[in-house]
Design an enzyme around this catalytic site. Structure first.
Site, short mmCIF file in Angstrom:
data_model
loop_
_atom_site.label_atom_id
_atom_site.label_comp_id
_atom_site.label_asym_id
_atom_site.label_seq_id
_atom_site.Cartn_x
_atom_site.Cartn_y
_atom_site.Cartn_z
N GLN A 113 53.61 44.45 44.44
CA GLN A 113 53.75 43.30 43.54
C GLN A 113 53.52 43.70 42.09
OE1 GLN A 113 52.14 43.29 46.46
NE2 GLN A 113 52.15 41.29 47.45
N ASP A 147 42.68 34.62 45.54
CA ASP A 147 43.33 33.74 46.53
C ASP A 147 42.35 32.73 47.11
OD1 ASP A 147 45.04 36.31 46.44
OD2 ASP A 147 46.30 34.76 47.33
N LYS A 162 44.26 40.23 46.54
CA LYS A 162 45.15 41.24 47.11
C LYS A 162 44.40 42.51 47.49
CE LYS A 162 48.56 40.93 47.95
NZ LYS A 162 48.95 40.60 49.36
O1 MRU Z 1 50.38 38.35 49.06
P1 MRU Z 1 50.60 37.76 47.70
O2 MRU Z 1 51.56 38.53 46.87
O3 MRU Z 1 50.89 36.29 47.75
O4 MRU Z 1 49.16 37.90 47.02
C1 MRU Z 1 48.95 37.37 45.75
C2 MRU Z 1 47.68 37.80 45.16
O5 MRU Z 1 46.82 38.37 45.79
C3 MRU Z 1 47.43 37.39 43.76
O6 MRU Z 1 46.70 38.37 43.09
C4 MRU Z 1 46.64 36.09 43.84
O7 MRU Z 1 47.40 35.10 44.43
C5 MRU Z 1 46.10 35.66 42.56
S1 MRU Z 1 47.33 35.24 41.39
C6 MRU Z 1 47.31 33.66 41.17
#
Ligand code: MRU
Length: 320
Positions: free
Chosen positions: A188, A229, A240
């Site tokens: 990402q 999250d 993440k």
């Molecule tokens: O698996 P993802 O790409 O949805 O994970 C997203 C993350 O871990 C972001 O860092 C997290 O949502 C914080 S950003 C608002």
């Protein structure tokens, strides 16, 4: 529903659409969402991703479903499936509760649900500004900043969470440089954060996740900003996978480490990080076509960082 538009989500001419984040940065393709089941599929394969955005997208999908005449039973079933589409980001559950499950059944009308979903979309934009302004003083002229995963306009309806702080510092003409963790296994950072930073004209350099310690050891990093999250009551937080090791490394090098998130990511019902459910994903994301096909794999999508390792958590309405 009225027209709504953000970097990764829009409702126009009666159609809810999402920018397919799996195809970025090479292809900018919008997908029309057919129904809530289609939104579940898009959320699960990460075409629509990031804690705030999956909540907003689920809310819009269910409101549109109601608006097009779905029965109360069909709405409840679809909302239950959306709520369970991914287990870690609490924003998804909070949005579904707000639009459907915590409502007085007499308010489960299409009009009410549409109004609530629109409010969630618009509020998320405002929350981004508020948390970024609250964190703005943490960025100094000349800072080199590491960020992990993608936390910008793609995962919110506004300027983002951690990346919102970085964007605001750039808009305030602070001279900053961003080191972007590639964010294994789904990249990402490498695919999405670099795409956003390039669009915004913010100087940046991509690194592999395992290079952060070397960079800090060389004295080249002044701050770390990440999103979250789910934040537990004691300040432990899930983000993440790779965030925990980044926090350990930052703590060792005495580099200030901040989490930036909207209050919708704070889970008052969750006492500590131990109670956060961590999503496990398929083995091929880690094998990435490079390992023996049957090689055993462990693939948690998130990790939990203890509050004791970090400098602070900035929410839109307070600092923890
Ligand atoms: O698996 P993802 O790409 O949805 O994970 C997203 C993350 O871990 C972001 O860092 C997290 O949502 C914080 S950003 C608002």
């Amino acid at each position: 529903m009225k027209p709504l538009s953000s970097l990764g989500l829009k409702f126009q001419n009666g159609q809810l659409s999402a920018l397919d984040q799996t195809l970025l940065p090479h292809e900018e393709k919008w997908i029309d969402c057919r129904d809530p089941a289609h939104m579940v599929e898009m959320i699960q394969r990460l075409a629509v991703r990031g804690a705030p955005l999956i909540g907003v997208a689920a809310a819009l999908a269910i409101a549109r479903f109601a608006e097009t005449g779905a029965t109360k039973d069909a709405i409840l079933l679809a909302a239950k499936k959306l709520r369970a589409a991914r287990p870690t980001a609490v924003n998804l559950m909070a949005a579904m509760d707000r639009v459907v499950f915590s409502r007085d059944p007499s308010l489960l009308t299409a009009d009410e649900m549409v109004r609530e979903a629109e409010a969630i979309f618009e509020e998320d934009n405002i929350l981004c500004r508020q948390m970024s302004e609250r964190a703005a003083h943490l960025v100094n002229e000349g800072d080199n900043i590491i960020t992990h995963c993608n936390t910008g306009g793609l995962v919110t309806t506004g300027i983002g969470t951690a990346l919102g702080v970085i964007r605001l510092a750039h808009e305030q003409k602070k001279k900053i440089h961003v080191y972007v963790d590639e964010t294994r296994p789904l990249l990402q950072g490498a695919r999405l954060t670099t795409w956003e930073l390039a669009k915004l004209g913010i100087p940046h350099t991509l690194i592999c996740d395992n290079m952060a310690a070397s960079l800090m050891g060389l004295g080249k990093v002044q701050k770390v900003f990440v999103g979250a999250d789910r934040i537990a009551r004691n300040g432990d937080f899930a983000n993440k996978i790779g965030t925990y090791s980044l926090a350990v490394v930052a703590h060792h090098h005495k580099v200030p480490f901040y989490v930036v998130a909207p209050h919708t990511t704070f889970d008052a019902a969750c006492p500590s990080g131990r109670e956060i459910q961590i999503e496990q994903r398929g083995p091929d994301e880690v094998r990435a076509g490079k390992s023996p096909e049957q090689c055993a794999v462990w693939n948690p999508a998130f990790d939990v960082t203890p509050r004791t390792l970090i400098s602070g958590i900035v929410l839109d309405d307070r600092m923890i």
